[in-house]
Write an enzyme that holds these catalytic residues in place. Sequence first.
Site: not given
Length: 168
Positions: A38, A93-94, A97, A125, A146-147, A159
């Site tokens: 990601g 990191e992307d 969560d 998040k 959720f994105v 992506r």
Amino acid sequence: MKTLITEEQIREKVLNLAEIIANDNKSGKIHVLFVLKGAFIFCADVIRALCSHNLDVTVDYLIAESYSGKESAGEVKTYINIDIKGKEVLLLEDIIDTGRTIKTLKEKLLEMHPEHLKTICLLDKPSRRIVDIDADYVGFKIKDKFVVGYGLDYDEKFRYLPYIAEIE
Ligand code: IMP
Ligand code: MG
């Protein structure tokens, strides 16, 4: 799908973060470790933004997997084949969560004796957190949605989107 963060907002944020990271840097060198898959697009933009700050930038990758579809599977599988001893490392990191991925990676990396270890994520998040951890540098805090896009996927799709969209 609804656009949550535009291309322009991401571009500005990446430039701001790069400036802060460059100011905090101690050695004039930075070893960026991005988490596949990601984070690859965010990494590409961050390293190019860093290069205007006279830093010696190197890049390597890690693999971490915990998701299937839209649910976090709990257990984090990692693949780490790198040498970071004595390096000033930025773990990139992307999205954070539950926090499990970044926590697992951070613990494993610290055992490898980097000189410094800092973490950056584009998205955060906080309301979803299960383990107690935060990144040193955070792009955008978002709600529990959720994105996808800008590297993030839903079952390997989306992506390629240049912006962040939320799946309704
Ligand atoms: P954590 O271990 O629960 O913090 O999850 C982190 C990983 O889950 C990220 O690196 C993403 O790959 C994935 N993830 C979490 N939330 C989302 C999302 O909203 N869209 C896409 N991937 C996500
Ligand atoms: Mg990921």
